[in-house]
Design a protein around this motif. Structure first.
Motif, mmCIF file in Angstrom:
data_model
loop_
_atom_site.group_PDB
_atom_site.id
_atom_site.type_symbol
_atom_site.label_atom_id
_atom_site.label_comp_id
_atom_site.label_asym_id
_atom_site.label_seq_id
_atom_site.Cartn_x
_atom_site.Cartn_y
_atom_site.Cartn_z
ATOM 1 N N ASP A 52 23.604 44.806 18.521
ATOM 2 C CA ASP A 52 23.975 45.295 19.846
ATOM 3 C C ASP A 52 24.637 46.665 19.788
ATOM 4 O O ASP A 52 24.694 47.371 20.792
ATOM 5 C CB ASP A 52 24.916 44.289 20.529
ATOM 6 N N GLY B 273 22.471 47.871 22.511
ATOM 7 C CA GLY B 273 23.218 47.383 23.660
ATOM 8 C C GLY B 273 23.443 45.885 23.635
ATOM 9 O O GLY B 273 22.882 45.164 22.796
ATOM 10 N N SER B 274 24.243 45.411 24.572
ATOM 11 C CA SER B 274 24.639 44.002 24.586
ATOM 12 C C SER B 274 23.466 43.056 24.781
ATOM 13 O O SER B 274 23.504 41.900 24.344
ATOM 14 C CB SER B 274 25.670 43.766 25.694
ATOM 15 N N SER B 275 22.399 43.514 25.414
ATOM 16 C CA SER B 275 21.237 42.650 25.638
ATOM 17 C C SER B 275 20.553 42.258 24.335
ATOM 18 O O SER B 275 19.835 41.250 24.276
ATOM 19 C CB SER B 275 20.230 43.347 26.556
ATOM 20 N N ALA B 276 20.779 43.051 23.276
ATOM 21 C CA ALA B 276 20.152 42.759 21.982
ATOM 22 C C ALA B 276 20.889 41.677 21.210
ATOM 23 O O ALA B 276 20.435 41.274 20.125
ATOM 24 C CB ALA B 276 20.082 44.035 21.141
ATOM 25 N N SER B 277 21.988 41.176 21.735
ATOM 26 C CA SER B 277 22.744 40.127 21.043
ATOM 27 C C SER B 277 21.902 38.876 20.835
ATOM 28 O O SER B 277 22.155 38.092 19.912
ATOM 29 C CB SER B 277 24.009 39.774 21.827
ATOM 30 N N ASN B 278 20.889 38.668 21.680
ATOM 31 C CA ASN B 278 20.020 37.499 21.547
ATOM 32 C C ASN B 278 19.162 37.557 20.293
ATOM 33 O O ASN B 278 18.579 36.542 19.891
ATOM 34 C CB ASN B 278 19.112 37.373 22.779
#
Length: 209
Positions: free
Chosen positions: A162, A166-171
């Motif tokens: 992330d 970005g935070s969306s890549a935490s998945n």
């Protein structure tokens, strides 16, 4: 083409900076607590090596022998500064995670070693590819080392992705174990030495066979 192929094989395998020449061990051991950190610094180093080799080779005949090292370091420092500012501007969280190790690429002995031993004696195109493949060889070692330490130390893979996307890549973070308490030795400096020793032993085993 055969020369470029030989340069690629030397950089990625036969003369790999991380496994054979054992150069640049400071960032190799310090930054590789995760695959994201290791690969990011490795790519930055590869860019510096390719650009420095490609920049110094064309001027090698015009630089007096007495001042060649300061001139080479000045060029390397300028390229590192550009990359440092670029990471700071576009990927600030990663910049904060890598910290001082981005500017320290200037003092990484593998960068100056390739400039001195190859770029200062060869044409521009082979010099560029020598820096590129030597840098990619080091990046490969940093990524694998970071992956090993992260898996055993945290039970995850791609933690910190992330920071780049970005935070969306935490998945995208992979969790191998549930309720894993971590293996502290893998994250600490001794774990870096042990992991690197295992990689060197594996390479030697493959070559011996």
């Amino acid at each position: 083409m055969s020369d470029i192929k030989k340069i690629a094989v030397d950089g990625l395998w036969k003369q790999n900076p991380g496994l054979v020449q054992l150069l640049g061990l400071c960032p190799t051991l310090a930054v590789t607590t995760s695959v994201v950190n290791g690969l990011s610094l490795g790519i930055a180093t590869a860019l510096v090596m390719a650009l420095s080799n490609g920049s110094i080779s064309p001027i090698r005949k015009f630089v007096p022998t007495e001042i060649r090292v300061p001139v080479f370091i000045l060029i390397i420092a300028a390229l590192v500064t550009i990359i440092d500012f670029s990471i700071h501007a576009f990927i600030e969280p990663l910049y904060k995670a890598l910290g001082i190790f981005i500017p320290l690429i200037v003092t990484n002995c593998i960068v100056l070693a390739r400039v001195e031993s190859f770029a200062a004696k060869n044409e521009t195109v082979p010099s560029f590819f020598d820096g590129l493949y030597m840098g990619l060889g080091l990046a490969m070692v940093l990524a694998v080392l970071g992956a090993l330490r992260e898996i055993f130390g945290k039970g995850t893979l791609l933690s910190g992705i992330d920071l780049i996307f970005g935070s969306s890549a935490s998945n995208l973070v992979i969790h191998f174990f549930s309720d894993y308490q971590g293996f502290l030795l893998a994250i600490l400096p001794p774990g870096a030495f042990i992991s690197l020793a295992c990689l060197i032993a594996l390479k030697n085993h493959i070559e011996a066979r």
